[in-house]
Design a protein around this motif. Structure first.
Motif, PDB file in Angstrom:
ATOM      1  N   ILE A   1      -2.406  -0.162   1.077  1.00  0.00           N
ATOM      2  CA  ILE A   1      -2.862   0.406   2.348  1.00  0.00           C
ATOM      3  C   ILE A   1      -2.220  -0.393   3.472  1.00  0.00           C
ATOM      4  O   ILE A   1      -2.273  -1.623   3.473  1.00  0.00           O
ATOM      5  N   ARG A   2      -1.639   0.311   4.415  1.00  0.00           N
ATOM      6  CA  ARG A   2      -0.929  -0.360   5.501  1.00  0.00           C
ATOM      7  C   ARG A   2      -1.093   0.444   6.778  1.00  0.00           C
ATOM      8  O   ARG A   2      -1.163   1.666   6.764  1.00  0.00           O
ATOM      9  N   ILE A   3      -1.120  -0.272   7.876  1.00  0.00           N
ATOM     10  CA  ILE A   3      -1.041   0.365   9.189  1.00  0.00           C
ATOM     11  C   ILE A   3       0.264  -0.105   9.826  1.00  0.00           C
ATOM     12  O   ILE A   3       0.489  -1.307   9.974  1.00  0.00           O
TER      13      ILE A   3
ATOM     14  N   ARG B   1       0.922   4.735  15.599  1.00  0.00           N
ATOM     15  CA  ARG B   1       0.292   4.081  14.454  1.00  0.00           C
ATOM     16  C   ARG B   1       0.407   5.042  13.272  1.00  0.00           C
ATOM     17  O   ARG B   1       0.254   6.254  13.427  1.00  0.00           O
TER      18      ARG B   1
ATOM     19  N   LEU C   1      -1.084   5.467   9.336  1.00  0.00           N
ATOM     20  CA  LEU C   1      -1.903   5.042   8.216  1.00  0.00           C
ATOM     21  C   LEU C   1      -1.153   5.436   6.947  1.00  0.00           C
ATOM     22  O   LEU C   1      -0.953   6.619   6.674  1.00  0.00           O
TER      23      LEU C   1
ATOM     24  N   VAL D   1       1.075  -3.974   8.996  1.00  0.00           N
ATOM     25  CA  VAL D   1      -0.163  -4.704   8.751  1.00  0.00           C
ATOM     26  C   VAL D   1      -0.746  -4.232   7.426  1.00  0.00           C
ATOM     27  O   VAL D   1      -1.222  -3.093   7.318  1.00  0.00           O
ATOM     28  N   ASP D   2      -0.689  -5.096   6.409  1.00  0.00           N
ATOM     29  CA  ASP D   2      -1.273  -4.753   5.120  1.00  0.00           C
ATOM     30  C   ASP D   2      -2.784  -4.901   5.203  1.00  0.00           C
ATOM     31  O   ASP D   2      -3.304  -5.848   5.783  1.00  0.00           O
ATOM     32  N   MET D   3      -3.475  -3.942   4.603  1.00  0.00           N
ATOM     33  CA  MET D   3      -4.930  -3.869   4.703  1.00  0.00           C
ATOM     34  C   MET D   3      -5.550  -3.837   3.310  1.00  0.00           C
ATOM     35  O   MET D   3      -4.906  -3.459   2.343  1.00  0.00           O
ATOM     36  N   ASP D   4      -6.829  -4.210   3.249  1.00  0.00           N
ATOM     37  CA  ASP D   4      -7.648  -4.026   2.053  1.00  0.00           C
ATOM     38  C   ASP D   4      -8.820  -3.140   2.439  1.00  0.00           C
ATOM     39  O   ASP D   4      -9.419  -3.321   3.498  1.00  0.00           O
ATOM     40  N   ALA D   5      -9.149  -2.212   1.561  1.00  0.00           N
ATOM     41  CA  ALA D   5     -10.274  -1.308   1.819  1.00  0.00           C
ATOM     42  C   ALA D   5     -11.589  -2.067   1.640  1.00  0.00           C
ATOM     43  O   ALA D   5     -11.746  -2.830   0.693  1.00  0.00           O
TER      44      ALA D   5
END
Length: 143
Positions: A37-39, A86, A88, A123-127
């Motif tokens: 998941i990345r923004i 942006r 997603l 920006v790497d994300m974690d759920a």
């Protein structure tokens, strides 16, 4: 004895049928722990905005349509500042992401928009609640 053998064979056939059906259904399920998941935070040079958006729309549509491992390439812009884009991005796995980077539509997007991008931050994300994600996508209807 004859009925016992028929019963065992029937139960065995039912068991195989249901386990094969479940296996086919499971092949379509994405493992939530393997999601990427990345923004992407992108600022576009104002004089290229329309051209950039056109190329981005083509790329995002092709990615979702053609790549089974691409769950989301969802571009958006800030209402008060449309040059602030942006995206997603959600990929089924690291392999799906790597594969995406090698596709002709992504390579076209990347090379043709280089001069248009003022800044890029990935920006790497974690759920926090990955279990709810499938429900979110189920609620979206396309008409």
């Amino acid at each position: 004895m004859k009925y016992l053998i028929k019963g065992v064979l029937l139960n065995f056939a039912i068991l195989i049928t249901f386990s094969c059906k479940q296996q086919v259904q499971n092949e379509n399920i994405v493992e939530l722990n393997s999601l990427i998941i990345r923004i992407s935070e992108i600022e576009i040079e104002p004089n290229y905005l329309d051209e950039y958006i056109s190329i981005l729309k083509e790329e995002s549509e092709a990615s979702v349509r053609l790549e089974s491992g691409v769950i989301s390439i969802f571009p958006m812009f800030q209402k008060e500042n449309p040059t602030e884009i942006r995206i997603l991005e959600i990929y089924a796995s690291k392999e799906a992401y790597k594969s995406h980077l090698q596709t002709p539509h992504f390579k076209h997007y990347k090379t043709s928009t280089l001069k248009m991008v003022k800044s890029l931050r990935l920006v790497d994300m974690d759920a926090i609640d990955a279990e709810t994600m499938p429900e979110i996508f189920r609620k979206i209807k396309s008409n």
